[in-house]
Design an enzyme around this catalytic site. Structure first.
Site, PDB file in Angstrom:
ATOM      1  N   VAL A  12      -9.141  -8.693   7.457  1.00 48.71           N
ATOM      2  CA  VAL A  12     -10.141  -8.809   6.385  1.00 48.71           C
ATOM      3  C   VAL A  12     -10.719 -10.228   6.329  1.00 48.71           C
ATOM      4  CG1 VAL A  12     -10.597  -8.516   3.919  1.00 48.71           C
ATOM      5  CG2 VAL A  12      -8.988  -6.980   5.060  1.00 48.71           C
ATOM      6  N   ILE A 131     -16.114   0.774  -0.727  1.00 48.42           N
ATOM      7  CA  ILE A 131     -16.754   1.587  -1.784  1.00 48.42           C
ATOM      8  C   ILE A 131     -16.848   0.778  -3.077  1.00 48.42           C
ATOM      9  CG2 ILE A 131     -16.594   3.701  -3.175  1.00 48.42           C
ATOM     10  CD1 ILE A 131     -14.661   4.812  -1.092  1.00 48.42           C
ATOM     11  N   LYS A 200      -3.318   1.393  -5.717  1.00 48.19           N
ATOM     12  CA  LYS A 200      -4.741   1.558  -6.027  1.00 48.19           C
ATOM     13  C   LYS A 200      -4.951   2.403  -7.274  1.00 48.19           C
ATOM     14  CE  LYS A 200      -5.974   0.833  -1.196  1.00 48.19           C
ATOM     15  NZ  LYS A 200      -6.069   1.481   0.107  1.00 48.19           N
TER      16      LYS A 200
HETATM   17  N1  HSE Z   1      -3.999   0.338   4.642  1.00 47.56           N
HETATM   18  C1  HSE Z   1      -5.053   0.558   3.720  1.00 47.56           C
HETATM   19  C2  HSE Z   1      -5.650   1.925   3.966  1.00 47.56           C
HETATM   20  C3  HSE Z   1      -6.087  -0.521   3.884  1.00 47.56           C
HETATM   21  O1  HSE Z   1      -5.369   2.510   5.018  1.00 47.56           O
HETATM   22  O2  HSE Z   1      -6.352   2.454   3.127  1.00 47.56           O
HETATM   23  C4  HSE Z   1      -7.160  -0.543   2.846  1.00 47.56           C
HETATM   24  O3  HSE Z   1      -6.642  -0.815   1.571  1.00 47.56           O
END
Ligand code: HSE
Length: 407
Positions: A12, A131, A200
């Protein structure tokens, strides 16, 4: 002039350096400022990199440079990243991150620290990769009571499931591809066992419901036990297996938050979300269902979200931009145990025995099923009721919730 420092030159971080440089003109126009990459912090040397002259190895150089306005934290994890984030915020620098682990574990404290020091802590890239979801949830949907969030939040597992379904690849081969594409976490267990999706859904829940939700409060199940037999049975009933993160507002102010594989109906747009793509459906009491879709992992999609936050932090240097939620509460989150739904079950039993135990079911078939294997969809019931009814017949080899958005 706004000076930026990137912490960590991994997938990233290097994407952020690339996008910042390549799209410089457009970014400066949007920020109404000249945005300049001043430092990259990494323990490694990158003599061949086009940014070789920007590398430093000591965080104190960035911390003590009054010219640095925005720090991009793309180190990952919740230890060094937390220390550097705190030090940067205390030094009066806004911090932008893709680090979902840090936000999910310590978001409440870090947001408060940012506010105390009059700077921003922004994390659009922490959920859904490229997104836009954090800003829409926080701003564009602000008029709504959020009733439910359900989404495919992990690109690696969605990629693996898609490759198993579409190409008949083994779990291991599909995971290897996801790693080669830079989607997987350093330790892919976090993807496969659902921890990444859990972090998340914690962040989305905190934004939607206004209180910190800790990963330890969230029942989390991954996809490592899903087999090609389950994939085939799901296909036989017009459904796809998807790993979903889900948060539902309940009567009385509690929320049910969990991560688990689900059978998703072919008519539901979530079923058509393939490869590394993520999708999140948010239901607000005024707007109804809104869906967000795009690349959920990978270098440039994630960098796209990080750089958007850099622009936002740069624009809000004087007028400050704060995200906010309240402290967590051990009583806030309930497990999905009480949530009724239909279930997909695969087990060794006779279909007559299953019918006697469960009443009406829909039996499923697949080519090449071994003798004695049955698979079926039940009527709506809780996991506990299902276990009780099946107790005399044996333990299911596989049991997956069927998504019913009207729970
Ligand atoms: N390892 C995470 C995924 C990366 O595959 O979604 C993105 O947050």
């Amino acid at each position: 002039m706004v000076n930026v420092a990137i912490l960590g030159y991994g997938v990233v971080g290097s994407g952020v350096a690339e996008v910042l440089t390549e799209n410089n003109g457009q970014i400066d126009r949007k920020a109404e400022e000249d945005i300049r990459l001043k430092y990259i912090l990494d323990v490694r040397e990158f003599p061949q990199s086009p940014f070789a002259d920007k590398f430093v190895h000591d965080f104190a150089i960035i911390e003590n440079d009054p010219e640095v306005d925005v720090v991009v934290e793309t180190i990952g994890g919740a230890r060094v990243a937390k220390e550097f984030t705190e030090r940067a915020l205390k030094a009066g620098k806004s911090v932008v991150t893709s680090n979902k682990e840090l936000v999910a574990e310590h978001g409440y404290d870090l947001l408060r620290l940012a506010e105390e020091h009059g700077v921003s802590y922004l994390f659009e890239a922490s959920v859904g990769g490229g997104i836009p979801i954090i800003r829409p949830l926080n701003q564009c949907l602000a008029a709504n009571e959020i009733e439910e969030i359900v989404g495919i939040l992990n690109g690696t597992t969605n990629y693996i499931l898609t490759r198993m379904i579409r190409a008949g690849l083994s779990f291991e081969a599909a995971l290897k591809e996801a790693q080669q594409n830079g989607y997987a976490e350093q330790n892919p267990t976090a993807d496969i066992e659902g921890h990444d999706a859990c972090r998340k859904i914690c962040i989305l829940s905190a934004l939607a419901f206004g209180r910190h939700v800790y990963p330890a409060q969230v029942s989390t199940e991954g996809i490592s036990h899903i087999t090609l037999a389950d994939v085939a049975y799901a296909d036989a009933c017009g459904r796809k297996i998807k790993l979903l993160g889900r948060a539902i507002r309940l009567e009385g102010g509690k929320i049910c938050v969990y991560v688990a594989p689900h059978l998703v109906d072919g008519e539901d747009p979530l079923s058509g979300v393939e490869d590394v793509f993520n999708a999140i459906t948010v239901r607000g009491n005024a707007v109804g269902d809104v869906m967000f879709y795009g690349r959920g992992a990978g270098k440039r999609p994630t960098a796209s979200a990080v750089v958007a936050d850099v622009v936002d932090a740069a624009k809000h240097r004087k007028t400050k931009k704060y995200l906010h939620w309240d402290q967590g509460d051990p009583e806030l989150v309930v497990s999905p145990e009480g949530l009724e739904s239909a279930w997909y079950v695969r087990m060794n039993a006779s279909i007559e025995g299953v019918r006697a135990a469960l009443g009406e079911i829909s039996a499923l078939a697949r080519p090449g099923a071994p003798a004695g294997e049955v698979a079926f969809l039940t009527g709506p019931m809780t996991a506990g009721a299902l276990a009780e009814k099946l107790a005399g017949l044996g333990t299911p080899a596989s049991q997956i919730r069927v998504l019913d958005k009207n729970h």
